[in-house]
Design a protein around this motif. Sequence first.
Motif, short mmCIF file in Angstrom:
data_model
loop_
_atom_site.label_atom_id
_atom_site.label_comp_id
_atom_site.label_asym_id
_atom_site.label_seq_id
_atom_site.Cartn_x
_atom_site.Cartn_y
_atom_site.Cartn_z
N LYS A 320 -3.75 26.58 55.55
CA LYS A 320 -2.81 27.68 55.80
C LYS A 320 -2.01 27.89 54.53
N MET A 321 -1.85 29.14 54.11
CA MET A 321 -1.12 29.39 52.87
C MET A 321 -0.12 30.52 53.03
N ARG A 322 0.92 30.44 52.23
CA ARG A 322 1.81 31.59 52.01
C ARG A 322 1.80 31.85 50.52
N VAL A 323 1.90 33.12 50.18
CA VAL A 323 1.75 33.47 48.77
C VAL A 323 2.96 34.24 48.26
N TRP A 324 3.34 33.90 47.03
CA TRP A 324 4.30 34.70 46.29
C TRP A 324 3.51 35.33 45.14
N GLU A 325 3.28 36.65 45.26
CA GLU A 325 2.44 37.30 44.25
C GLU A 325 3.24 37.74 43.04
N ARG A 326 2.67 37.46 41.90
CA ARG A 326 3.24 37.99 40.66
C ARG A 326 3.37 39.51 40.78
N GLY A 327 4.56 39.99 40.51
CA GLY A 327 4.74 41.45 40.47
C GLY A 327 4.81 42.12 41.82
N ALA A 328 4.67 41.37 42.90
CA ALA A 328 4.70 42.01 44.22
C ALA A 328 5.51 41.21 45.24
N GLY A 329 5.78 39.95 44.95
CA GLY A 329 6.57 39.12 45.86
C GLY A 329 5.74 38.55 47.00
N ALA A 330 6.41 38.33 48.13
CA ALA A 330 5.70 37.75 49.29
C ALA A 330 4.82 38.83 49.90
N THR A 331 3.52 38.60 49.91
CA THR A 331 2.60 39.56 50.53
C THR A 331 1.92 38.90 51.72
N LEU A 332 1.31 39.73 52.57
CA LEU A 332 0.70 39.21 53.79
C LEU A 332 -0.65 38.55 53.54
N ALA A 333 -1.25 38.91 52.41
CA ALA A 333 -2.55 38.31 52.08
C ALA A 333 -2.80 38.45 50.59
N CYS A 334 -3.68 37.62 50.09
CA CYS A 334 -4.06 37.71 48.67
C CYS A 334 -5.44 37.07 48.56
N GLY A 335 -6.43 37.90 48.31
CA GLY A 335 -7.81 37.41 48.27
C GLY A 335 -8.05 36.44 47.14
N THR A 336 -7.63 36.82 45.93
CA THR A 336 -7.83 35.90 44.81
C THR A 336 -7.06 34.60 45.08
N GLY A 337 -5.90 34.75 45.73
CA GLY A 337 -5.08 33.57 46.03
C GLY A 337 -5.80 32.62 46.99
N ALA A 338 -6.41 33.18 48.04
CA ALA A 338 -7.12 32.34 49.01
C ALA A 338 -8.30 31.62 48.33
N CYS A 339 -8.98 32.33 47.42
CA CYS A 339 -10.10 31.70 46.70
C CYS A 339 -9.58 30.56 45.83
N ALA A 340 -8.49 30.84 45.11
CA ALA A 340 -7.92 29.82 44.23
C ALA A 340 -7.47 28.60 45.03
N VAL A 341 -6.96 28.83 46.24
CA VAL A 341 -6.49 27.73 47.09
C VAL A 341 -7.65 26.80 47.46
N VAL A 342 -8.79 27.37 47.82
CA VAL A 342 -9.92 26.51 48.20
C VAL A 342 -10.44 25.75 46.98
N VAL A 343 -10.48 26.41 45.83
CA VAL A 343 -10.90 25.70 44.61
C VAL A 343 -9.95 24.53 44.35
N ALA A 344 -8.66 24.78 44.47
CA ALA A 344 -7.67 23.72 44.22
C ALA A 344 -7.80 22.60 45.25
N ALA A 345 -8.02 22.98 46.50
CA ALA A 345 -8.14 21.97 47.56
C ALA A 345 -9.35 21.07 47.32
N VAL A 346 -10.45 21.68 46.85
CA VAL A 346 -11.65 20.88 46.55
C VAL A 346 -11.37 19.97 45.35
N LEU A 347 -10.76 20.53 44.31
CA LEU A 347 -10.49 19.74 43.10
C LEU A 347 -9.54 18.57 43.39
#
Length: 391
Positions: A320-347
């Motif tokens: 489960k994630m919450r995102v603070w987007e550069r230049g946009a603040g708290a958004t309801l979703a972020c596709g690149t963010g969700a991808c980055a989260v799984v990469v980080a979780a695996v690493l």
Amino acid sequence: MAMAASISLPLTSPCRRSLASIKPFRGSIRAEIFKSGSALRNPRFHISASSMSIDAPQKILQDSFLDRKESGFLHFAKYHGLGNDFILVDNRDSLEPRVTPVQAVKLCDRNFGIGADGVIFAMPGINGTDYSMRIFNSDGSEPELSMLIAHQADESDTLFLPISKLLLSRCVAMVYDASPDLLLSLIIYEGNKGTLKIIPGFTVHTGAGLIVPQIQDDGKVRVDMGQPILRAPDVPTKLPGNKDQAVIKSELQVNGLTWNVTCVSMGNPHCITFGAKQSEILQVDDLNLSEIGPKFEHHDMFPARTNTEFVQAFSRSHLKMRVWERGAGATLACGTGACAVVVAAVLEGRAERSCTVDLPGGPLEIEWKEEDNHVYMTGPAEVVFYGSVPL
Ligand SMILES: N[C@@H](CCC[C@H](N)C(=O)O)C(=O)O
């Protein structure tokens, strides 16, 4: 800049939902409803704080909504993927965005403008390609995802790659799938031909590689998001990397706490944290995002600023994630963010390569494939409405 005097909505269930959800406000809305391409009708909806009335159609417009080029007006389509919403602008006649970053800020304003997390421009191709893309965040800044370039994959399909591969590819695919005859899309409608020629399972060439959005039976779109970038200088971050120059579970001081962070670029920078060193497991719902988010975004260690994801792991395949987007603040979703989260979780050894990631706007399915090192994202994208604003 005044708010739109007119909006246009397609005859689809999202359209009906959109009309039903228009909130009363002072002034009036002219809704132009159009169907199957050429016949555009013009019933008028006058909406005031206390009443709503519908007049009979006044005239039939022969041109499509997107062909209208009245000076002083910007025609747009609004899309969202799990609530991560964008204003799409047909900018194919100029390499100069039709709106300035300052105007983008106003258009994205949720009280005084259309309301969106950013503006996407479909632009003429460069370097021999058919189209190029640019995006402005809601603060007027421009992420790296801009300028992803699409070109004609063969003679019959004409596409451009939506801004961030994620949302835009999903939008392109959804528009094609749902309503290829409705002239709904700024993205794929060829005004001079008056037709849409898109093939199922189409491919999109981009500056970042080949993108193959696929529409699944359940209506969701699966997008190849490409390979994650892990080298610290390329993310970019000034945090010291390991022997491969990757920043994995490194310490970052923010707000008096030492956070463990992993840094991943999916074409744009992401800083992912599963919590501070001294704390219990991160409860993402308890975070004060608007306080902590900007401190990550503007941290000295991120020379291009950063998107930040705060993550809680429920299991090795459910995050489960919450995102603070550069230049946009708290958004309801972020596709690149969700991808980055799984990469980080695996690493970090916290998750398997296939995960469901819950975001405030809903879940995305993410897979980081071992065979090709690509990250695949599956999720929805929907058109919200079409409209015009005076500039
Ligand atoms: N705010 C991002 C750009 C937008 C990303 C988009 N929301 C996504 O879904 O990935 C940035 O500045 O990098």
